[in-house]
Write a protein that holds these residues in place. Structure first.
Motif, mmCIF file in Angstrom:
data_model
loop_
_atom_site.group_PDB
_atom_site.id
_atom_site.type_symbol
_atom_site.label_atom_id
_atom_site.label_comp_id
_atom_site.label_asym_id
_atom_site.label_seq_id
_atom_site.Cartn_x
_atom_site.Cartn_y
_atom_site.Cartn_z
ATOM 1 N N VAL A 197 -3.390 10.248 21.116
ATOM 2 C CA VAL A 197 -4.249 9.548 20.360
ATOM 3 C C VAL A 197 -4.299 9.750 18.927
ATOM 4 C CG1 VAL A 197 -6.888 9.131 20.075
ATOM 5 C CG2 VAL A 197 -6.013 9.637 22.236
ATOM 6 N N THR A 198 -4.108 8.567 18.174
ATOM 7 C CA THR A 198 -3.650 8.978 16.813
ATOM 8 C C THR A 198 -4.874 8.505 15.963
ATOM 9 O OG1 THR A 198 -2.848 6.589 16.484
ATOM 10 C CG2 THR A 198 -1.437 8.306 16.872
ATOM 11 N N THR A 214 2.293 10.604 25.122
ATOM 12 C CA THR A 214 1.400 9.730 24.408
ATOM 13 C C THR A 214 0.209 10.582 23.827
ATOM 14 O OG1 THR A 214 1.889 7.895 25.681
ATOM 15 C CG2 THR A 214 0.119 7.569 24.407
ATOM 16 N N LEU A 242 -12.523 1.738 21.316
ATOM 17 C CA LEU A 242 -11.066 1.564 21.012
ATOM 18 C C LEU A 242 -10.557 2.839 20.711
ATOM 19 C CD1 LEU A 242 -8.876 -0.659 20.080
ATOM 20 C CD2 LEU A 242 -10.068 0.005 17.605
ATOM 21 N N ALA A 243 -9.224 3.013 21.367
ATOM 22 C CA ALA A 243 -8.386 4.288 20.810
ATOM 23 C C ALA A 243 -7.090 3.612 20.614
ATOM 24 C CB ALA A 243 -8.223 4.756 22.320
ATOM 25 N N VAL A 244 -6.719 4.337 19.661
ATOM 26 C CA VAL A 244 -5.000 3.901 19.111
ATOM 27 C C VAL A 244 -4.173 4.998 19.595
ATOM 28 C CG1 VAL A 244 -3.805 3.608 17.077
ATOM 29 C CG2 VAL A 244 -6.261 2.799 17.106
ATOM 30 N N LEU A 245 -3.013 4.441 20.216
ATOM 31 C CA LEU A 245 -2.286 5.350 21.099
ATOM 32 C C LEU A 245 -0.754 5.485 20.249
ATOM 33 C CD1 LEU A 245 -2.666 4.374 24.612
ATOM 34 C CD2 LEU A 245 -4.107 6.210 23.427
ATOM 35 N N SER A 246 -0.052 6.531 20.247
ATOM 36 C CA SER A 246 1.079 6.757 19.596
ATOM 37 C C SER A 246 2.281 5.882 20.051
ATOM 38 C CB SER A 246 1.383 8.295 19.547
ATOM 39 O OG SER A 246 1.620 8.729 21.106
ATOM 40 N N GLN A 247 1.954 5.424 21.288
ATOM 41 C CA GLN A 247 3.243 4.376 21.620
ATOM 42 C C GLN A 247 2.492 3.487 22.569
ATOM 43 O OE1 GLN A 247 6.012 6.145 24.024
ATOM 44 N NE2 GLN A 247 4.654 7.644 25.026
ATOM 45 N N ASP A 248 3.049 2.162 23.031
ATOM 46 C CA ASP A 248 2.765 1.146 24.111
ATOM 47 C C ASP A 248 3.050 1.800 25.325
ATOM 48 O OD1 ASP A 248 2.233 -0.851 25.447
ATOM 49 O OD2 ASP A 248 3.480 -2.019 24.214
#
Length: 95
Positions: free
Chosen positions: A94-95, A92, A74-80
């Motif tokens: 990775v946050t 973009t 799972l990677a959470v990105l700064s934007q869609d």
């Protein structure tokens, strides 16, 4: 996705149209586009990096798509990235 042509002052005097550096080392977009019919969608790019990479590594039975029984990261990105302007996807993080 955008297939933009970039140029850098560092490479302007090299004969034979060198690779453009794609925004690295001070390169700037020229407004020109490389072979527009070769553009791909964001969805196709993500599929290539995920399922395509797993397939190339002979691991698509274990990773590469979100399915029951497969491993996942799972990677959470700064934007869609699916809704972002294609020119802004490169920003973009990775946050």
């Amino acid at each position: 996705m955008t297939r933009q042509a970039w140029r850098s002052a560092d490479t302007v005097n090299i004969p034979g149209e060198p690779l453009d550096g794609a925004a690295q080392g001070g390169a700037v977009a020229t407004g020109a586009i490389y072979v527009p019919e070769e553009r791909i969608t964001v969805e196709d790019a993500v599929r290539a990096y995920t399922h395509g990479s797993a397939y190339a590594a002979f691991s698509d039975d274990r990773v590469g798509t979100l399915e029951v029984g497969k491993l996942a990261d799972l990677a959470v990105l700064s934007q869609d990235i699916f809704r972002a302007d294609p020119l802004a996807i490169g920003k973009t993080r990775v946050t």
